[in-house]
Design a protein around this motif. Structure first.
Motif, PDB file in Angstrom:
ATOM      1  N   PRO A 228       0.829  -1.204   0.000  1.00 26.91           N
ATOM      2  CA  PRO A 228       0.000   0.000   0.000  1.00 26.91           C
ATOM      3  C   PRO A 228       0.863   1.253   0.000  1.00 26.91           C
ATOM      4  CG  PRO A 228      -0.035  -1.037   2.159  1.00 26.91           C
ATOM      5  CD  PRO A 228       0.677  -1.988   1.258  1.00 26.91           C
ATOM      6  N   ALA A 229       0.427   2.256  -0.753  1.00 25.72           N
ATOM      7  CA  ALA A 229       1.248   3.444  -1.006  1.00 25.72           C
ATOM      8  C   ALA A 229       1.141   4.441   0.142  1.00 25.72           C
ATOM      9  CB  ALA A 229       0.816   4.082  -2.324  1.00 25.72           C
ATOM     10  N   VAL A 230       1.398   3.987   1.364  1.00 24.55           N
ATOM     11  CA  VAL A 230       1.262   4.835   2.550  1.00 24.55           C
ATOM     12  C   VAL A 230       2.519   5.672   2.728  1.00 24.55           C
ATOM     13  CG1 VAL A 230       0.969   4.863   5.059  1.00 24.55           C
ATOM     14  CG2 VAL A 230      -0.295   3.210   3.665  1.00 24.55           C
ATOM     15  N   ASP A 231       2.329   6.977   2.765  1.00 22.87           N
ATOM     16  CA  ASP A 231       3.423   7.904   3.052  1.00 22.87           C
ATOM     17  C   ASP A 231       3.544   8.012   4.572  1.00 22.87           C
ATOM     18  OD1 ASP A 231       5.297   9.917   3.114  1.00 22.87           O
ATOM     19  OD2 ASP A 231       3.859  11.509   2.690  1.00 22.87           O
ATOM     20  N   VAL A 232       4.467   7.260   5.154  1.00 21.99           N
ATOM     21  CA  VAL A 232       4.560   7.160   6.609  1.00 21.99           C
ATOM     22  C   VAL A 232       4.863   8.497   7.273  1.00 21.99           C
ATOM     23  CG1 VAL A 232       5.797   6.086   8.527  1.00 21.99           C
ATOM     24  CG2 VAL A 232       5.113   4.701   6.546  1.00 21.99           C
ATOM     25  N   PRO A 233       5.872   9.268   6.811  1.00 23.72           N
ATOM     26  CA  PRO A 233       6.134  10.550   7.476  1.00 23.72           C
ATOM     27  C   PRO A 233       4.958  11.517   7.417  1.00 23.72           C
ATOM     28  CG  PRO A 233       8.032   9.907   6.152  1.00 23.72           C
ATOM     29  CD  PRO A 233       6.913   8.974   5.803  1.00 23.72           C
TER      30      PRO A 233
ATOM     31  N   LEU B 172      14.196   7.481  10.219  1.00 26.31           N
ATOM     32  CA  LEU B 172      15.013   7.055   9.085  1.00 26.31           C
ATOM     33  C   LEU B 172      14.341   7.416   7.767  1.00 26.31           C
ATOM     34  CD1 LEU B 172      16.176   3.546  10.362  1.00 26.31           C
ATOM     35  CD2 LEU B 172      17.595   5.603  10.138  1.00 26.31           C
ATOM     36  N   LEU B 173      13.028   7.194   7.683  1.00 25.70           N
ATOM     37  CA  LEU B 173      12.311   7.531   6.448  1.00 25.70           C
ATOM     38  C   LEU B 173      12.339   9.037   6.190  1.00 25.70           C
ATOM     39  CD1 LEU B 173       9.228   5.134   6.795  1.00 25.70           C
ATOM     40  CD2 LEU B 173      11.033   5.009   5.054  1.00 25.70           C
TER      41      LEU B 173
ATOM     42  N   GLU C  65      14.689  13.739   3.107  1.00 21.91           N
ATOM     43  CA  GLU C  65      15.381  15.020   3.053  1.00 21.91           C
ATOM     44  C   GLU C  65      16.591  14.973   2.119  1.00 21.91           C
ATOM     45  OE1 GLU C  65      16.395  16.057   7.014  1.00 21.91           O
ATOM     46  OE2 GLU C  65      14.315  16.436   7.651  1.00 21.91           O
ATOM     47  N   ALA C  66      17.265  13.829   2.097  1.00 17.62           N
ATOM     48  CA  ALA C  66      18.462  13.713   1.259  1.00 17.62           C
ATOM     49  C   ALA C  66      18.185  12.999  -0.059  1.00 17.62           C
ATOM     50  CB  ALA C  66      19.550  12.960   2.030  1.00 17.62           C
ATOM     51  N   GLU C  67      16.924  12.765  -0.379  1.00 21.04           N
ATOM     52  CA  GLU C  67      16.592  11.919  -1.531  1.00 21.04           C
ATOM     53  C   GLU C  67      17.097  12.487  -2.843  1.00 21.04           C
ATOM     54  OE1 GLU C  67      12.767   9.291  -3.040  1.00 21.04           O
ATOM     55  OE2 GLU C  67      12.460  11.017  -1.731  1.00 21.04           O
ATOM     56  N   ASP C  68      16.971  13.799  -3.026  1.00 22.88           N
ATOM     57  CA  ASP C  68      17.417  14.389  -4.283  1.00 22.88           C
ATOM     58  C   ASP C  68      18.924  14.205  -4.473  1.00 22.88           C
ATOM     59  OD1 ASP C  68      14.863  15.180  -4.885  1.00 22.88           O
ATOM     60  OD2 ASP C  68      15.106  17.209  -4.084  1.00 22.88           O
ATOM     61  N   LEU C  69      19.684  14.412  -3.397  1.00 22.11           N
ATOM     62  CA  LEU C  69      21.137  14.228  -3.496  1.00 22.11           C
ATOM     63  C   LEU C  69      21.483  12.768  -3.753  1.00 22.11           C
ATOM     64  CD1 LEU C  69      22.365  16.501  -0.553  1.00 22.11           C
ATOM     65  CD2 LEU C  69      22.419  17.007  -3.007  1.00 22.11           C
ATOM     66  N   ILE C  70      20.775  11.858  -3.090  1.00 23.00           N
ATOM     67  CA  ILE C  70      21.033  10.426  -3.278  1.00 23.00           C
ATOM     68  C   ILE C  70      20.722  10.016  -4.707  1.00 23.00           C
ATOM     69  CG2 ILE C  70      20.314   8.117  -2.570  1.00 23.00           C
ATOM     70  CD1 ILE C  70      19.686   9.334   0.202  1.00 23.00           C
ATOM     71  N   ARG C  71      19.628  10.545  -5.259  1.00 19.19           N
ATOM     72  CA  ARG C  71      19.197  10.134  -6.595  1.00 19.19           C
ATOM     73  C   ARG C  71      20.205  10.532  -7.664  1.00 19.19           C
ATOM     74  NH1 ARG C  71      14.532  12.352  -6.578  1.00 19.19           N
ATOM     75  NH2 ARG C  71      13.342  10.526  -5.940  1.00 19.19           N
ATOM     76  N   ILE C  72      20.801  11.715  -7.509  1.00 16.82           N
ATOM     77  CA  ILE C  72      21.744  12.164  -8.542  1.00 16.82           C
ATOM     78  C   ILE C  72      23.188  11.779  -8.210  1.00 16.82           C
ATOM     79  CG2 ILE C  72      20.267  14.107  -9.153  1.00 16.82           C
ATOM     80  CD1 ILE C  72      22.153  15.946  -7.620  1.00 16.82           C
ATOM     81  N   GLY C  73      23.374  11.043  -7.114  1.00 16.12           N
ATOM     82  CA  GLY C  73      24.705  10.578  -6.760  1.00 16.12           C
ATOM     83  C   GLY C  73      25.583  11.617  -6.109  1.00 16.12           C
ATOM     84  N   ALA C  74      24.979  12.704  -5.606  1.00 15.90           N
ATOM     85  CA  ALA C  74      25.772  13.780  -5.013  1.00 15.90           C
ATOM     86  C   ALA C  74      26.002  13.582  -3.521  1.00 15.90           C
ATOM     87  CB  ALA C  74      25.086  15.131  -5.253  1.00 15.90           C
ATOM     88  N   TYR C  75      25.294  12.636  -2.922  1.00 20.40           N
ATOM     89  CA  TYR C  75      25.490  12.441  -1.488  1.00 20.40           C
ATOM     90  C   TYR C  75      26.749  11.601  -1.240  1.00 20.40           C
ATOM     91  CZ  TYR C  75      24.959  10.853   3.282  1.00 20.40           C
ATOM     92  OH  TYR C  75      25.201  10.573   4.607  1.00 20.40           O
TER      93      TYR C  75
ATOM     94  N   GLY D  60      29.163   9.074   4.822  1.00 18.71           N
ATOM     95  CA  GLY D  60      29.925   9.613   5.940  1.00 18.71           C
ATOM     96  C   GLY D  60      29.586  11.045   6.262  1.00 18.71           C
ATOM     97  N   SER D  61      28.821  11.702   5.399  1.00 21.06           N
ATOM     98  CA  SER D  61      28.444  13.093   5.661  1.00 21.06           C
ATOM     99  C   SER D  61      27.498  13.197   6.844  1.00 21.06           C
ATOM    100  CB  SER D  61      27.796  13.710   4.414  1.00 21.06           C
ATOM    101  OG  SER D  61      28.666  13.663   3.306  1.00 21.06           O
ATOM    102  N   SER D  62      26.649  12.186   7.021  1.00 21.91           N
ATOM    103  CA  SER D  62      25.684  12.182   8.124  1.00 21.91           C
ATOM    104  C   SER D  62      25.443  10.739   8.537  1.00 21.91           C
ATOM    105  CB  SER D  62      24.365  12.844   7.703  1.00 21.91           C
ATOM    106  OG  SER D  62      23.338  12.586   8.647  1.00 21.91           O
ATOM    107  N   GLN D  63      25.629  10.457   9.820  1.00 21.82           N
ATOM    108  CA  GLN D  63      25.386   9.091  10.295  1.00 21.82           C
ATOM    109  C   GLN D  63      23.924   8.708  10.142  1.00 21.82           C
ATOM    110  OE1 GLN D  63      26.832   8.764  14.317  1.00 21.82           O
ATOM    111  NE2 GLN D  63      28.987   8.637  13.682  1.00 21.82           N
ATOM    112  N   THR D  64      23.026   9.688  10.368  1.00 20.32           N
ATOM    113  CA  THR D  64      21.603   9.399  10.255  1.00 20.32           C
ATOM    114  C   THR D  64      21.232   9.057   8.820  1.00 20.32           C
ATOM    115  OG1 THR D  64      21.143  10.917  12.085  1.00 20.32           O
ATOM    116  CG2 THR D  64      19.290  10.296  10.674  1.00 20.32           C
ATOM    117  N   VAL D  65      21.721   9.837   7.867  1.00 15.94           N
ATOM    118  CA  VAL D  65      21.409   9.556   6.460  1.00 15.94           C
ATOM    119  C   VAL D  65      22.067   8.258   6.020  1.00 15.94           C
ATOM    120  CG1 VAL D  65      21.600  10.406   4.099  1.00 15.94           C
ATOM    121  CG2 VAL D  65      21.065  11.989   5.956  1.00 15.94           C
TER     122      VAL D  65
END
Length: 448
Positions: free
Chosen positions: A350-355, A380-381, A386-396, A399-404
């Protein structure tokens, strides 16, 4: 009041003023204005056209010497001066245990082609909600069989939840999944304004025989008059109240509140109400809390341990969560589940947006370790988003953030937990155990 007394009171209400007649003065869009018919609001009347079959309707208001009536069928053939006769002082509904497993129309009539079941009791479609101080507190969890809800959006018995989404993101499929897997004695499923083509498909494919055999389904398709669509919501709620008052745990699902509001808008505008917020007249915003507040636990003085746990779907115009109907519903209910179009487009069901979703009672219902694990996974979600755009384009950079870093590492396992086939039901205890394991794995990875 005992059953015999309830039947007598219902017959007495139906008899009030029966025999009054009037005549059609004029038609106003989808409704009719009648003269010489001092019938109460909610009374049922019958038009007697000079040529053609009789047409039933319901009184929705009056002004001066005129009475406004919304028909239950097309008024083709009705003309000025035709007689209008009062049939029933109120629209009481005949109910009984035999309704389980049956399909009804918006007026409560059986439409599945099977013999009519015995219905010895009466229910009031326009019953008042339980008093605020008469409602017992919600203390017991309601198991839905859906992991994302039981684990991260825990619901209580008697809680009222809104399902918010645009069209085509899996609302009906999720409702059918709840009807099949939820821990309820009876499910009451109300389809308001549904496409006629999809009703049979929903009953046969989505709900299936196993879901139908413990459900009551009330259907009013989008081509039916506004009065029938409105009556369907009232009929389904009254049926749910009947089983609740008999000590049952009832799951009430109404799809959708938006189409119900549109039906009330048609009725209000036909009666001369001024349009207010985005074209909706004031009566729409008066109807919603009056209807939605009827679900929940039985009143403390009713002597019944039954409850109604309700899920109300709302079609969000343009995927805007702040449009008027969604905003009014969200402010009335005890929690909201947002279904995301982007998740549906990526085949995440199911397409539930948890946050973006919330159960207002989870903090009171979940055990401390369960609540902590749910908070950890939600964090975590949110971090991954928050970092999804950077992750998608490979810019993240790792080690920059333990949480991410933890969010990226755990995302596949979390998605596997959140995804669930429509025909799959997971016991709530298993869902919580899997959630605890996810949180533990995230903590263990962060410690390394």
């Amino acid at each position: 009041m005992n059953v015999a007394g309830t039947r007598y009171a219902a017959r007495l209400r139906r008899a009030v003023s029966v025999g009054l007649t009037g005549s059609v003065a004029r038609l106003t869009g989808a409704g009719a204005v009648c003269a010489g018919l001092p019938a109460p609001v909610g009374a049922e009347v019958s038009f007697a056209p000079t040529a053609g079959p009789a047409v039933d309707g319901v009184v929705t208001g009056f002004h001066g010497g005129e009475t406004f009536v919304m028909p239950f069928a097309d008024l083709a053939g009705v003309r000025r001066g035709d007689r209008v006769r009062l049939v029933r002082g109120t629209g009481d509904l005949s109910v009984g245990e035999g309704l389980i497993g049956r399909v009804l129309d918006g007026r409560g009539r059986v439409i599945d082609g099977k013999p009519a079941p015995p219905r010895p009791d009466a229910a009031d479609p326009n019953a008042a909600p339980p008093s605020a101080l008469g409602r017992p507190p919600i203390r017991q969890k309601f198991d839905t069989g859906v992991r994302v809800i039981d684990g991260l959006l825990t619901v209580g018995r008697g809680q009222r939840i809104g399902l918010f989404a645009g069209s085509g993101v899996g609302k009906s499929t999720l409702l059918a999944q709840l009807a099949r897997g939820a821990d309820a004695d009876v499910s009451v499923l109300v389809l308001v304004g549904e496409r006629g083509r999809e009703v049979r498909e929903f009953l046969d494919h989505d709900l299936g025989p196993d879901g139908l055999q413990r459900s009551v389904v009330v259907v009013a398709t989008g081509d039916e008059p506004a009065a029938v669509r409105l009556r369907a919501a009232l009929t389904g709620t009254a049926i749910a109240e009947y089983f609740r008052d008999r000590g049952r745990s009832v799951l009430l699902m109404l799809d959708s509140v938006t189409r119900l509001a549109q039906a009330q808008r048609e009725i209000g505008l036909a009666a001369g109400e001024p349009p207010a917020t985005r074209g909706y007249p004031p009566s729409v915003f008066a109807l919603l809390p009056r209807l939605l507040e009827r679900s929940g636990p039985g009143g403390a003085g009713s002597g019944s341990p039954g409850c109604i746990t309700a899920f109300y779907t709302t079609l969000v115009d343009g995927d805007d969560p702040n449009e008027p109907i969604a905003d009014a519903v969200r402010g009335t209910l005890d929690g909201h589940v947002w279904l995301s179009r982007s998740l549906a487009e990526s085949n995440h069901f199911p397409a539930v947006d948890v946050p973006g979703s919330l159960s207002r009672l989870m903090a009171q219902l979940a055990a401390p370790d369960h609540a902590a694990a749910a908070g950890r996974v939600r964090s975590l979600l949110a971090s991954h988003r928050e970092a999804e755009d950077l992750i998608r384009i490979g810019a993240y950079q790792a080690g920059s953030s333990q949480t991410v870093d933890a969010a990226v590492r755990m995302k596949p396992a979390i998605d596997a937990f959140l995804r669930q086939r429509p025909d799959e039901s997971t016991p709530a205890a298993d869902a919580v155990a899997a959630l605890l394991a996810l949180a533990a794995a995230a903590d263990a990875g962060a410690a390394q």
